[in-house]
Write a protein that holds these residues in place. Structure first.
Motif, mmCIF file in Angstrom:
data_model
loop_
_atom_site.group_PDB
_atom_site.id
_atom_site.type_symbol
_atom_site.label_atom_id
_atom_site.label_comp_id
_atom_site.label_asym_id
_atom_site.label_seq_id
_atom_site.Cartn_x
_atom_site.Cartn_y
_atom_site.Cartn_z
ATOM 1 N N VAL A 106 0.893 -1.203 0.065
ATOM 2 C CA VAL A 106 -0.001 -0.023 0.061
ATOM 3 C C VAL A 106 0.887 1.314 -0.089
ATOM 4 O O VAL A 106 1.741 1.304 0.735
ATOM 5 N N ILE A 107 0.792 2.216 -0.867
ATOM 6 C CA ILE A 107 1.278 3.320 -0.795
ATOM 7 C C ILE A 107 0.340 4.581 -0.418
ATOM 8 O O ILE A 107 -0.780 4.440 -1.104
ATOM 9 N N TYR A 108 0.719 5.243 0.651
ATOM 10 C CA TYR A 108 0.057 6.271 1.283
ATOM 11 C C TYR A 108 0.576 7.612 1.213
ATOM 12 O O TYR A 108 1.774 7.724 1.504
ATOM 13 N N ALA A 130 -4.867 8.016 -0.488
ATOM 14 C CA ALA A 130 -4.627 9.530 -0.445
ATOM 15 C C ALA A 130 -5.251 9.935 0.693
ATOM 16 O O ALA A 130 -6.474 9.799 0.854
ATOM 17 N N HIS A 131 -4.621 10.936 1.407
ATOM 18 C CA HIS A 131 -5.030 11.619 2.565
ATOM 19 C C HIS A 131 -5.000 13.005 2.381
ATOM 20 O O HIS A 131 -4.078 13.558 2.187
ATOM 21 N N CYS A 151 -5.845 6.847 -7.178
ATOM 22 C CA CYS A 151 -6.036 6.171 -5.891
ATOM 23 C C CYS A 151 -7.057 5.302 -5.769
ATOM 24 O O CYS A 151 -8.328 5.569 -6.312
ATOM 25 N N ASP A 152 -6.807 4.309 -4.841
ATOM 26 C CA ASP A 152 -7.941 3.410 -4.526
ATOM 27 C C ASP A 152 -8.951 3.672 -3.568
ATOM 28 O O ASP A 152 -9.826 3.143 -3.447
ATOM 29 N N LEU A 153 -8.309 4.569 -2.662
ATOM 30 C CA LEU A 153 -9.044 4.973 -1.275
ATOM 31 C C LEU A 153 -8.614 6.508 -1.256
ATOM 32 O O LEU A 153 -7.439 6.568 -1.250
ATOM 33 N N SER A 170 -15.471 13.095 -4.693
ATOM 34 C CA SER A 170 -16.072 13.641 -3.514
ATOM 35 C C SER A 170 -16.753 12.209 -3.099
ATOM 36 O O SER A 170 -16.970 11.794 -1.844
ATOM 37 N N ARG A 171 -17.633 11.808 -4.007
ATOM 38 C CA ARG A 171 -18.438 10.647 -3.867
ATOM 39 C C ARG A 171 -17.565 9.416 -3.206
ATOM 40 O O ARG A 171 -18.055 8.640 -2.564
ATOM 41 N N ARG A 172 -16.359 9.206 -3.502
ATOM 42 C CA ARG A 172 -15.421 8.167 -3.342
ATOM 43 C C ARG A 172 -14.614 8.379 -2.180
ATOM 44 O O ARG A 172 -14.125 7.649 -1.610
ATOM 45 N N SER A 173 -14.618 9.502 -1.737
ATOM 46 C CA SER A 173 -13.736 9.864 -0.579
ATOM 47 C C SER A 173 -14.598 9.709 0.947
ATOM 48 O O SER A 173 -15.866 9.557 0.763
ATOM 49 N N VAL A 174 -13.652 9.069 1.810
ATOM 50 C CA VAL A 174 -14.364 8.899 3.287
ATOM 51 C C VAL A 174 -13.858 9.953 3.981
ATOM 52 O O VAL A 174 -12.350 10.472 4.108
ATOM 53 N N VAL A 175 -14.740 10.463 4.909
ATOM 54 C CA VAL A 175 -14.119 11.407 5.943
ATOM 55 C C VAL A 175 -13.856 10.934 7.242
ATOM 56 O O VAL A 175 -14.413 10.082 7.784
#
Length: 182
Positions: A106-108, A130-131, A151-153, A170-175
């Protein structure tokens, strides 16, 4: 007690200080180090006198490497010299990833400044997290939306950050709210 694991996470972070995003990655690494073998990669394009973040990571037993890798800096985007440096840094990043990661790792990428690493990582068949810490303006949305799509996440630190991303991303993003607090 640290679990032994073969699952590796290579983290790219654009600075070696102890400001907000630096504090956030320190907390994140502490949490992830029980689940992954963590390698934190910090840049050498800016001279940091004190290496505050890397010193704290080493105190926690984390493997830290200072190397040249592609970091999006405002000072480089609008000059020919900056574009050439970005291309050369991309080649160095690919070499570094080839030597320090393998398929399945995993690449963060911590902050938008590291997003060009996503393109290189995807070509190398790595999974990418991606954070995102920054609220994007329309111009940033156009520029940074492209590499973010690799990015996968996608993790956003707030609803405001999530809502500033292109709508499909935005729809794929987790807060996940900032956990460092005051």
């Amino acid at each position: 007690m640290k679990m032994e694991t073969t699952q590796r996470m290579v983290i790219f972070h654009p600075s070696d200080e102890m400001h907000g995003a630096d504090q956030m990655i320190l907390a994140t690494v502490r949490a992830l180090s029980s689940l992954f073998t963590v390698l934190v990669t910090l840049p050498t394009d800016v001279a940091y006198d004190e290496h505050n973040l890397s010193n704290k990571l080493v105190e926690c037993g984390i493997d830290v490497r200072h190397t040249r890798f592609v970091v999006l800096r405002r000072s480089r985007i609008f000059s020919v010299r900056g574009v050439i440096r970005t291309i050369l840094d991309s080649v160095h990043t690919a070499t570094y990833l080839h030597r320090n990661s393998r398929a399945g790792d995993v690449i963060y990428l911590n902050t938008s400044a590291c997003l060009l690493v996503a393109i290189i990582s995807k070509i190398m068949r790595r999974r990418i997290v991606a954070h995102i810490h920054e609220v994007w303006r329309p111009s940033e949305r156009r520029l940074l939306g492209f590499p973010l799509r690799f990015c996968d996440l996608i993790i956003s630190i707030s609803e405001a950050v999530r809502e500033s991303l292109p709508s499909d991303l935005s729809r794929r993003s987790v807060v996940v709210y900032d956990c460092t607090g005051p």
